[in-house]
Write an enzyme that holds these catalytic residues in place. Structure first.
Site, PDB file in Angstrom:
ATOM      1  N   GLU A  70     -10.367  -4.688  -0.363  1.00 27.17           N
ATOM      2  CA  GLU A  70      -9.838  -5.055  -1.676  1.00 27.17           C
ATOM      3  C   GLU A  70      -8.427  -5.601  -1.487  1.00 27.17           C
ATOM      4  O   GLU A  70      -7.602  -4.948  -0.834  1.00 27.17           O
ATOM      5  CB  GLU A  70      -9.798  -3.834  -2.593  1.00 27.17           C
ATOM      6  N   ARG A  92     -14.963   8.137   7.718  1.00 28.40           N
ATOM      7  CA  ARG A  92     -13.675   7.462   7.622  1.00 28.40           C
ATOM      8  C   ARG A  92     -12.668   8.153   8.536  1.00 28.40           C
ATOM      9  O   ARG A  92     -12.853   9.301   8.961  1.00 28.40           O
ATOM     10  CB  ARG A  92     -13.162   7.481   6.181  1.00 28.40           C
ATOM     11  N   LYS A 118      -3.949   4.379  -0.519  1.00 25.21           N
ATOM     12  CA  LYS A 118      -3.165   3.181  -0.836  1.00 25.21           C
ATOM     13  C   LYS A 118      -2.343   3.382  -2.108  1.00 25.21           C
ATOM     14  O   LYS A 118      -1.230   2.873  -2.220  1.00 25.21           O
ATOM     15  CB  LYS A 118      -4.078   1.969  -0.982  1.00 25.21           C
TER      16      LYS A 118
END
Length: 562
Positions: A41, A265, A275
């Site tokens: 993104e 992850r 983030k």
């Protein structure tokens, strides 16, 4: 035999991770190609967790002779920016990868809209007038089924009309949504009539004001993979519950059947990966920006002096797991030490100086000593470093009352100056507060190169710089940004900011050998006995700024053990 089979055969006998096993099974089953994608993104800078995903997606394609696309998931114009798009491309290339093509979810907005219309016509999607809160409350719980929307059974004609009017901007933000019509009692909460489109009157960084409705990730993701004919859509483990919805859309639209696979992850000790929280640190000025060398972002690692080779080595050592785990930050630091040890040129610098006057050395004399640039690289050659009557040594390399087996300088003691002479400490000069400010020493003129003139053994070796020729520079000593090992485990009543390390940055004036005055931004060196450092972009013609990449040893682990 196809190219893929040849590539597969070439790695036979090596231990494969479970994703490589899946790829090889698909090749054995007749798959003619491997196509992956990396789908970030563009709403922030990439971090070390994304670096692992980049290495995995591009690495699989490279290993099996396939292709990997870079595709930006740009479905939320409120949070996206071209700045992030540019930074992501720079990060991927810095890591050593090149994409088969650059794509955007927004490239497919027309097709996604057409497919949404098709689902409405099939009775598989409807326009809902409920608010976001009403939809949330009606979804039910894991044990209680959801309640159907009062608008769920609108006719296809009415839904088509409303959806077109949504597209044409007749309604305000949040006034209506398009939902998939699946099952409000489904045990997977994500399949309880998920939202496909929401209204956002916001300018998009690529499509401008063409659209005021934007697809949700779960709707756009699988179809984008299908359009690009991605064979192996690799996501992190939290998306495993999204896979049934991913498959549902592909099945109902009867389009190319991309398939999603999940891996664990990356979680790193003493590191915050969110983030949103990293952006908070940037906006409130807690750090110097996204590329502050204390941040876990790829651009920060680059600025701190990490090499792409060290990051790829780290990703390889971490491997690919099926279950979440936490990796020791020390492994990342180990990898950069291993890499820089081979490539970094050696230099001498003193960061906490004590002046040493060599009383029997001629006052006006200056000579040079030959110093090795890198003992790990014979081709790196040597350099000349000036030596004179007055030098600086590290304060830690002198002790007035040393313990046994102390091999550095002390009153009456003798050490070897790296590449130069043996010196003996004869006198200690202190200021009014009792702090040592100067050492008076004598040298052995016959000991150049560090060998004694009479065969006596001197174990201690310390580094130094000539006081007359030293180049002053700002040196930033970076350490871990957080003091808590597991930043996913925040204690009740506290926030992640309560665990910020107050000593994550210390700035000192260092005194460097003169050759470092010619160093350029990004150049990396080992300051002998101190650590690895690189030239920061804040350097000017008036003075250099150096960042500490990593210490020579894992001192943090020792402190934690104590």
């Amino acid at each position: 035999m196809s190219d893929l089979h040849e590539e597969s055969a070439s790695v036979e006998g090596k231990s494969l991770n479970f994703l490589e096993e899946i790829v090889e099974e698909s090749i054995a089953g007749g798959e003619k190609r491997v196509q992956t994608r990396f789908p970030p993104e563009p709403n922030g800078y990439l971090h070390i967790g994304h670096a692992k995903s980049i290495c995995l997606n591009f690495g699989l394609a490279r290993k099996y002779g396939g292709k990997c696309n870079l595709r930006f998931d740009d479905t939320n114009p409120v949070k996206e920016d071209v700045e992030y798009v540019d930074s992501i491309q720079q990060d991927v290339r810095w890591l050593g990868f090149e994409w088969a093509g650059v794509h955007y979810a927004s490239d497919y907005f027309d097709q996604l809209y057409a497919w949404a219309v098709e689902l409405i016509r099939k009775g598989l999607a409807y326009v809902d007038d409920q608010s976001q809160e009403e939809i949330r409350q009606s979804r039910g719980t894991v044990t209680v089924p959801g309640k159907e929307s009062p608008w769920r059974n609108r006719s296809a004609e009415e839904n088509l009309d409303l959806f077109e009017r949504m597209k044409n901007g007749e309604f305000g933000d949040g006034e209506k949504v398009l939902r998939a019509k699946i099952d409000m009692a489904h045990p997977n909460m994500l399949l309880r009539d998920p939202i496909m489109y929401r209204i956002l009157h916001a300018e998009h960084h690529r499509t401008g004001n063409k659209w005021c409705i934007y697809p949700m990730y779960d709707y756009a993701h699988g179809q984008s993979d299908s359009i690009e004919k991605v064979t192996h859509s690799i996501c992190t483990l939290e998306f495993d519950v999204h896979r049934p919805l991913y498959d549902w859309f592909i099945e109902k639209l009867d389009i190319y059947p991309s398939h999603q696979y999940e891996f664990a992850r990356l979680n790193l000790t003493y590191t915050m990966m969110s983030k949103r929280k990293l952006l908070q640190l940037v906006r409130q000025g807690t750090v110097m920006g996204w590329d502050d060398p204390r941040m876990p972002t790829i651009c920060a690692l680059r600025r701190r002096g990490y090499t792409p080779e060290s990051v790829r080595m780290f990703a390889d050592k971490v491997g690919v797991a099926k279950r979440d785990n936490v990796i020791d930050l020390g492994l990342l630091e180990f990898c950069v030490r291993e890499d820089l040890n081979k490539r970094a040129r050696r230099r001498m610098a003193v960061l906490d100086p004590i002046r040493v006057v060599i009383t029997n050395y001629p006052e006006e004399k200056t000579e040079t000593v030959d110093c090795i640039n890198n003992p790990e690289d014979e081709t790196a050659g040597k350099r000349e470093v000036p030596f004179g009557r007055e030098i600086y040594i590290e304060r830690d390399d002198f002790m007035e009352n040393p313990p046994k087996k102390y091999y550095r300088l002390s009153p009456g003691g003798e050490v070897r100056l790296r590449y130069a002479y043996l010196i003996r400490c004869d006198e200690v000069i202190k200021d009014a507060d009792g702090k040592v400010v100067e050492l008076r020493c004598t040298y052995d003129p016959m000991s150049k190169g560090g060998r004694s003139s009479d065969g006596r053994k001197v174990k201690g070796v310390i580094h130094w710089v000539s006081a007359r020729h030293a180049v002053p520079a700002e040196v930033r000593l970076f350490d871990r940004l957080f003091v808590k090992e597991d930043m996913n485990d925040i204690e009740e009543g506290k926030t992640f900011e309560d665990y910020l390390n107050p000593d994550s940055l210390k700035t000192v004036t260092g005194y460097l050998e003169p050759s470092l005055n010619e160093a350029a931004e990004g150049d990396t060196f080992q300051f002998e006995r101190l650590g690895y450092f690189c030239v920061d972009r804040d350097s000017t013609a008036a003075g250099k700024v150096f960042n500490r990449t990593v210490t020579l040893k894992d001192s943090w682990a020792k402190m934690a053990a104590k």
